[in-house]
Design a protein around this motif. Structure first.
Motif, short mmCIF file in Angstrom:
data_model
loop_
_atom_site.label_atom_id
_atom_site.label_comp_id
_atom_site.label_asym_id
_atom_site.label_seq_id
_atom_site.Cartn_x
_atom_site.Cartn_y
_atom_site.Cartn_z
N GLU A 305 0.83 -1.21 0.00
CA GLU A 305 0.00 0.00 0.00
C GLU A 305 0.86 1.25 0.00
O GLU A 305 1.98 1.22 0.51
CB GLU A 305 -0.81 0.04 1.30
CG GLU A 305 -1.79 -1.06 1.47
CD GLU A 305 -3.13 -0.63 0.95
OE1 GLU A 305 -3.70 0.31 1.52
OE2 GLU A 305 -3.58 -1.23 -0.03
N ASP A 330 -5.14 2.44 -8.70
CA ASP A 330 -4.85 2.77 -7.30
C ASP A 330 -4.45 4.24 -7.15
O ASP A 330 -4.57 4.82 -6.07
CB ASP A 330 -3.83 1.81 -6.64
CG ASP A 330 -2.45 1.87 -7.23
OD1 ASP A 330 -2.33 2.22 -8.41
OD2 ASP A 330 -1.49 1.55 -6.52
N THR A 334 -6.21 6.37 -4.25
CA THR A 334 -5.39 7.15 -3.31
C THR A 334 -5.87 8.60 -3.26
O THR A 334 -5.98 9.20 -2.18
CB THR A 334 -3.90 7.07 -3.72
OG1 THR A 334 -3.48 5.71 -3.58
CG2 THR A 334 -3.02 7.95 -2.87
#
Ligand SMILES: Cc1cc2nc3c(=O)[nH]c(=O)nc-3n(C[C@H](O)[C@H](O)[C@H](O)COP(=O)(O)O)c2cc1C
Length: 397
Positions: A305, A330, A334
Motif C-alpha cells: 500500500e 490505485d 489514493t
C-alpha cells in the motif's frame, strides 16, 4: 466500420473519465495550475549531448509527453560540475546547458504543459570520472555500499562503477554548496521553467545530511534531528529566495533504502521534516512510496500500500504528489481517499507518451523497455507512439 470504431472510442472515453474522475480533474499546486493530476515523474535517461546539454532528442521526448496541460518534472539535473553519478545526465551550471533547457522548456510550453526542473547534488553518490576528478563529498566519510554510478568505458559501453569513499565536508564549505544551488536556481528561472524541485530523495546529498545512517557530524549540521534537517531546509530557503512562494518543491523518499540509506527512526525524522517544510509555501511536497527502491519495485507484499503519503498527510499542509508503483486504478483510489493530491508516474510515462490521454480514454498501456532506461538513442526513448488501435497487442501491459 469507421463509425463503429468511433462509437467504441467514445464509449471507452466515457468509461475512462467516469472511472478516473479525480485523477483527471484540475488542481492548483502553489502557482501551478494544472488540467489534471497525472504528473510525469523525474526520470534520468542519460541522453544529453556532450557536456550535459539537453539537445533535440531530449526536447522531442519531453515535447511528446506535454500535450495534456499537466505537469512534467524534468530529470535529476546536476547543480555542480564536481558532482555527477551518471554519464550523459544533464547539468544546469553552464550557459550551453541553460540554453538547451530553454529550448526544451519552450517546446513543452508550446503544447500547453508546465515543467519543473529537479535540482540534484548526489554528494557521496558521485564518481570522480564525472566530477572533474573530485573525490565525492558528503556529511561524513561513509561510503554508499553496493551502489553504482554509470560511466562509458573506452569501448563506449556504459558500465556500473561503485562509488568511492567520500570526504567529509568542512563546515565552511557548506556555504559554497548553497551558492552552487542558488546559481542553478537562477539559471533554471532564466531558462523559463515553471518551478524547481529539490532532489532530497534516493540517498542524494540533502538526504545524506538528514538521516543518521549517513550523518555522524558533531557540528550544527549533525547530531540532533533539528541539526540534520538544517542542510535540507537551508537549501529550500535558498530556492524560495530566488523563486518566491508556490514555485519550489521538495522530493523525499521516507524509509527508502536506495543508496545504502538508513535512519534509526525514519517516522520521526520525516514527520519533523515535513512539519518544518510548512513554513515555505511550497508548490508541492513529492513523496516516493517505500514500496519502490530507486527505479525498482520492492518484493511483492512489502508495503504493498502507499503508506508514506497517508502518514505524512497529517503533518504537511500543502499539496502532495505521491509516486512509486502506481497504476491508474490505485492512483484514483489514493486521491479519492484524500491521501495525496496528484500522482506521479515514472516507468509508465517512459512507454506511454500520451499517458493522461490513455487514462482518459481507458486505452491499454504500452509496456516499458527496461533495457533502454539508461543511455542510448531514440530507441526505447522517443519512439513509443501515442495510442492507436493498430499497435500490436504484445506491446500492451
Ligand atoms: C529510468 C528511471 C530513472 C529515474 N530517475 C529519477 C530521477 O532522475 N530523479 C528521481 O527523483 N527519481 C528518479 N526515478 C524514480 C522515479 O521518479 C519513480 O519514483 C519510480 O520510477 C517509481 O515510480 P513508478 O513506479 O511510477 O515507475 C527514476 C526511475 C526510473 C525507472
Amino acid at each position: 466500420m469507421i463509425l463503429r470504431q468511433s462509437l467504441l472510442m467514445r464509449a471507452l472515453a466515457h468509461r475512462g473519465e467516469h472511472m478516473m474522475k479525480t485523477l483527471l480533474s484540475p488542481v492548483t499546486a502553489g502557482k501551478l495550475q494544472l488540467n489534471h493530476r497525472v504528473v510525469m515523474a523525474p526520470t534520468t535517461r542519460m541522453r544529453t549531448k556532450q557536456g550535459g546539454v539537453p539537445g533535440d532528442l531530449m526536447t522531442e521526448y519531453y515535447r511528446q509527453r506535454a500535450n495534456q496541460g499537466g505537469l512534467l518534472i524534468a530529470e535529476a539535473t546536476a547543480v555542480s560540475p564536481f558532482a555527477n553519478a551518471y554519464e550523459d545526465a544533464p547539468g544546469i551550471f553552464t550557459d550551453e546547458q541553460q540554453a538547451g533547457w530553454q529550448r526544451l522548456v519552450e517546446a513543452v510550453h508550446a503544447r500547453g504543459s508546465q515543467i519543473v526542473l529537479q535540482l540534484w547534488h548526489p554528494g557521496r553518490q558521485s564518481l570522480p570520472e564525472l566530477s572533474a576528478g573530485h573525490q565525492p563529498i558528503a556529511p561524513s566519510a561513509l561510503v554508499a555500499r553496493e551502489t553504482y554510478g554509470v560511466v562509458k568505458n573506452e569501448q563506449g559501453v556504459y558500465e556500473g562503477r561503485l562509488f568511492p569513499v567520500p570526504r567529509a565536508l568542512e563546515l565552511d564549505e557548506i556555504q559554497g554548496l548553497m551558492k552552487e544551488l542558488r546559481q542553478a536556481a537562477i539559471r533554471a528561472r532564466a531558462a523559463g521553467f515553471d518551478g524547481v524541485e529539490l532532489h532530497a530523495a534516493n540517498g542524494y546529498l540533502p538526504e545524506q545530511f538528514l538521516l543518521d545512517g549517513s550523518n555522524q557530524r558533531t557540528d550544527s549540521y549533525g547530531g540532533s534531528l533539528e541539526n540534520r534537517a538544517r542542510f535540507l531546509l537551508e537549501s529550500v530557503g535558498v530556492l524560495t529566495d530566488i523563486w518566491g512562494p508556490g514555485r519550489v518543491a521538495v522530493r523525499i523518499s521516507p524509509s527508502g533504502i536506495y543508496g545504502d540509506m538508513h535512519d534509526s527512526d525514519p517516522t520521526a525524522t520525516f514527520r519533523y521534516l515535513v512539519g518544518q517544510l510548512n513554513q515555505f509555501e511550497l508548490a508541492y511536497l513529492h513523496i516516493i512510496e517505500p514500496r519502490i527502491v530507486g527505479p525498482e519495485d520492492r518484493e511483492a507484499g512489502y508495503y504493498a500500500e502507499p503508506v508514506a503519503s497517508r502518514d505524512l498527510r497529517a503533518f504537511y499542509q500543502g499539496k502532495i504528489i505521491a509516486a512509486g508503483g502506481f497504476k491508474p486504478e490505485d492512483a484514483e483510489s489514493t486521491l479519492q481517499k484524500g491521501e495525496a493530491d496528484l500522482i506521479a508516474f515514472g516507468r509508465l510515462f517512459t512507454s506511454n507518451p500520451d499517458l493522461p490521454e490513455r487514462i482518459r480514454n481507458a486505452f491499454p498501456l504500452a509496456a516499458y523497455n527496461r533495457d533502454a532506461f539508461f543511455g542510448g538513442d531514440e530507441r526505447g526513448y522517443s519512439d513509443f507512439p501515442a495510442y492507436s488501435p493498430l499497435v500490436p497487442k504484445d506491446l500492451l501491459v
